[in-house]
Motif scaffolding. Structure first.
Motif, PDB file in Angstrom:
ATOM      1  N   ILE A 389     150.147  61.199  92.068  1.00  0.00           N
ATOM      2  CA  ILE A 389     148.716  61.456  92.280  1.00  0.00           C
ATOM      3  C   ILE A 389     148.139  60.465  93.283  1.00  0.00           C
ATOM      4  CG2 ILE A 389     146.428  61.380  91.195  1.00  0.00           C
ATOM      5  CD1 ILE A 389     147.688  62.502  88.666  1.00  0.00           C
ATOM      6  N   GLU A 390     148.462  59.188  93.116  1.00  0.00           N
ATOM      7  CA  GLU A 390     147.890  58.165  93.994  1.00  0.00           C
ATOM      8  C   GLU A 390     148.381  58.304  95.429  1.00  0.00           C
ATOM      9  OE1 GLU A 390     145.375  56.179  93.216  1.00  0.00           O
ATOM     10  OE2 GLU A 390     145.408  57.372  91.379  1.00  0.00           O
ATOM     11  N   GLN A 391     149.638  58.650  95.605  1.00  0.00           N
ATOM     12  CA  GLN A 391     150.141  58.877  96.964  1.00  0.00           C
ATOM     13  C   GLN A 391     149.489  60.099  97.592  1.00  0.00           C
ATOM     14  OE1 GLN A 391     154.381  58.816  97.357  1.00  0.00           O
ATOM     15  NE2 GLN A 391     154.564  56.692  96.659  1.00  0.00           N
ATOM     16  N   ALA A 392     149.253  61.133  96.789  1.00  0.00           N
ATOM     17  CA  ALA A 392     148.559  62.324  97.296  1.00  0.00           C
ATOM     18  C   ALA A 392     147.125  61.986  97.695  1.00  0.00           C
ATOM     19  CB  ALA A 392     148.581  63.426  96.246  1.00  0.00           C
ATOM     20  N   ARG A 393     146.468  61.107  96.940  1.00  0.00           N
ATOM     21  CA  ARG A 393     145.099  60.670  97.272  1.00  0.00           C
ATOM     22  C   ARG A 393     145.079  59.950  98.611  1.00  0.00           C
ATOM     23  NH1 ARG A 393     142.159  57.591  92.508  1.00  0.00           N
ATOM     24  NH2 ARG A 393     140.358  58.014  93.823  1.00  0.00           N
ATOM     25  N   LYS A 394     146.008  59.024  98.806  1.00  0.00           N
ATOM     26  CA  LYS A 394     146.054  58.278 100.057  1.00  0.00           C
ATOM     27  C   LYS A 394     146.315  59.209 101.241  1.00  0.00           C
ATOM     28  CE  LYS A 394     147.705  53.975  97.935  1.00  0.00           C
ATOM     29  NZ  LYS A 394     148.860  53.069  97.770  1.00  0.00           N
ATOM     30  N   SER A 395     147.226  60.141 101.052  1.00  0.00           N
ATOM     31  CA  SER A 395     147.537  61.085 102.127  1.00  0.00           C
ATOM     32  C   SER A 395     146.332  61.957 102.456  1.00  0.00           C
ATOM     33  CB  SER A 395     148.717  61.969 101.688  1.00  0.00           C
ATOM     34  OG  SER A 395     149.001  62.929 102.664  1.00  0.00           O
ATOM     35  N   LYS A 396     145.592  62.373 101.450  1.00  0.00           N
ATOM     36  CA  LYS A 396     144.417  63.215 101.672  1.00  0.00           C
ATOM     37  C   LYS A 396     143.324  62.432 102.385  1.00  0.00           C
ATOM     38  CE  LYS A 396     142.156  67.069  99.621  1.00  0.00           C
ATOM     39  NZ  LYS A 396     142.551  68.229  98.823  1.00  0.00           N
ATOM     40  N   GLN A 397     143.154  61.176 102.016  1.00  0.00           N
ATOM     41  CA  GLN A 397     142.147  60.325 102.658  1.00  0.00           C
ATOM     42  C   GLN A 397     142.484  60.098 104.124  1.00  0.00           C
ATOM     43  OE1 GLN A 397     142.146  56.891 100.146  1.00  0.00           O
ATOM     44  NE2 GLN A 397     140.993  57.893  98.496  1.00  0.00           N
ATOM     45  N   LEU A 398     143.784  59.870 104.418  1.00  0.00           N
ATOM     46  CA  LEU A 398     144.198  59.643 105.806  1.00  0.00           C
ATOM     47  C   LEU A 398     143.971  60.896 106.655  1.00  0.00           C
ATOM     48  CD1 LEU A 398     147.521  57.634 105.299  1.00  0.00           C
ATOM     49  CD2 LEU A 398     145.402  56.794 106.319  1.00  0.00           C
ATOM     50  N   ASN A 399     144.272  62.046 106.072  1.00  0.00           N
ATOM     51  CA  ASN A 399     144.084  63.299 106.798  1.00  0.00           C
ATOM     52  C   ASN A 399     142.620  63.609 107.060  1.00  0.00           C
ATOM     53  OD1 ASN A 399     146.855  63.776 106.905  1.00  0.00           O
ATOM     54  ND2 ASN A 399     146.867  64.976 105.021  1.00  0.00           N
ATOM     55  N   ALA A 400     141.760  63.100 106.170  1.00  0.00           N
ATOM     56  CA  ALA A 400     140.315  63.369 106.310  1.00  0.00           C
ATOM     57  C   ALA A 400     139.671  62.453 107.351  1.00  0.00           C
ATOM     58  CB  ALA A 400     139.616  63.169 104.976  1.00  0.00           C
ATOM     59  N   GLU A 401     140.310  61.321 107.651  1.00  0.00           N
ATOM     60  CA  GLU A 401     139.721  60.359 108.600  1.00  0.00           C
ATOM     61  C   GLU A 401     139.946  60.775 110.055  1.00  0.00           C
ATOM     62  OE1 GLU A 401     141.527  56.671 107.517  1.00  0.00           O
ATOM     63  OE2 GLU A 401     140.350  56.477 105.679  1.00  0.00           O
TER      64      GLU A 401
END
Length: 401
Positions: A389-401
């Motif tokens: 879950i935490e790795q998916a959160r980081k990946s989603k945040q990076l993609n949103a930036e």
């Protein structure tokens, strides 16, 4: 530091804690509550007990429990026959629940669906939230494997209707989810071709089983099968064993069938044979399992990982299982941690050898217990789950930036 908001929806209650679904999702509630601020919705075809309500309140910031009578579920499935969604997705589809999800999941940062049956509700989750597909087993692949093996005419019909619908639906959700979890490595390898982040999560067993050592001499020399007996693959396994194996060795090696909700059809079958005991639900089945000659899991259909086998190994018992039941237990070796038998002849030979000289095989139980302690714990499950879950959160945040 405040916890992130997590929303979880479950298509069935986790009470009573009987079977793999209840055990896994009860643990999942506890894990998500430890790491996040959990909002929870549970659907059920029975009213919640005081114990159940207390558990949900203890482990969630807020929850809704929806009780619908069985006929409502059946009506939903009937309506779904005329659509394209899987019947079991339609079976759990209720407008009242959708409206509750729209409110409770509106500001969640993580949205988790319990099994494919609950994922339709997560269409309401915010686009910014991490979408978690707690797939556990691929029911589509399970039905695809099972539709030629199942003996029940009703279930053969269901498998033929559902297989294509489920595979298409599972494909869509694996593709949309930010992380998907499976307990079977073969299924994980299949679906990771289509998903962004498909992970294998180790199923756990009750930690006290590693120290369990109670025996009852009444069960010495018998074999036992354990499983929730309204689950069709368990029915298929028992019917196969009774007809193919017990019919040949039942006079020497009696059979005990342990598990809640045995169907009338199965009771009629076993009533035709001597030396078969059907217990129904047992509060402490491990006393029986620890005492018998061996635990059998002759699975002919089904998928995922068999919790019954993991538990039998955890108590240090010898397990004689089909290849279908053994394959998901990564690292388990035939003749070292369990015994594999796929044909009736192999079962007869293996169980006869055990009866004649069990001491020669005693090391298998001890190695099995050590193996499960090292690989299949709820601590390992929690580590993998939260990390995903935490790795998916980081990946989603990076993609949103």
């Amino acid at each position: 530091m405040s916890k992130s908001k997590c929303f979880l929806i479950l298509p069935r209650s986790v009470f009573p804690c009987v079977g793999g679904y209840a055990m896994t999702h009860r643990r999942l509630i506890e894990i998500l509550d430890r790491h996040y601020r959990l909002s929870l919705i549970v659907l059920s075809d029975h009213a919640a007990t005081n114990e159940e309500n207390a558990f949900y309140k203890e482990h969630s910031a807020d929850f809704c429990f929806f009780y619908f009578p069985k006929w409502r579920y059946y009506f939903n499935a009937l309506i779904s026959l005329f659509g394209s969604r899987p019947l079991q997705v339609g079976y759990y589809s209720f407008g009242r629940v959708r409206r509750a999800v729209a409110c409770m999941a509106a500001d969640c940062e993580i949205a988790v669906g319990g099994l494919i049956r609950a994922m339709d509700y997560l269409e309401w989750a915010p686009k910014r939230s991490v979408l978690v597909f707690n797939m556990v087993d691929s029911i589509g692949l399970n039905y695809q494997r099972s539709r030629t093996e199942v003996k029940s005419v009703f279930w053969k019909l269901i498998y033929n209707i559902e297989t294509k619908r489920l595979l298409r639906y599972e494909h869509d959700w694996v593709r949309k989810a930010d992380v998907s979890y499976l307990v079977n490595n073969d299924e994980k390898n299949y679906w990771e071709r289509y998903g962004r982040n498909v992970r294998l999560v180790p199923h756990g067993v009750k930690p006290d089983l590693f120290e369990y050592d109670e025996c009852d001499p009444r069960y010495t020399g018998k074999v036992a099968f354990i499983g929730k007996m309204d689950y069709q693959p368990n029915v298929d396994a028992v019917e196969w064993y009774v007809r193919k194996v017990h019919s040949r060795i039942g006079d020497k090696i009696p059979l005990i069938i342990i598990g809640a909700f045995p169907p009338k059809k199965l009771l009629r079958l076993v009533g035709q044979y001597d030396n078969i005991e059907v217990t129904g639900f047992v509060q402490d089945p491990y006393r029986i399992l620890k005492s018998v000659l061996a635990v059998v899991a002759p699975m002919q259909t089904g998928g995922g990982i068999q919790n019954k086998v993991l538990e039998g190994m955890a108590i240090g018992q010898i397990n004689v299982v089909s290849g279908l039941a053994a394959r998901p237990i990564l690292g388990a070796v035939d003749g070292e941690h369990l015994l594999i038998a796929d044909t009736a002849e192999q079962y007869v030979r293996t169980l006869t050898e055990l009866r004649e000289n069990r001491e020669r095989f005693a090391f298998i139980g001890e190695k099995a217990r050590s193996f499960i302690r090292s690989h299949y714990t709820w601590e390992a499950f929690e580590d993998v789950y939260v990390e995903g879950i935490e790795q998916a959160r980081k990946s989603k945040q990076l993609n949103a930036e």
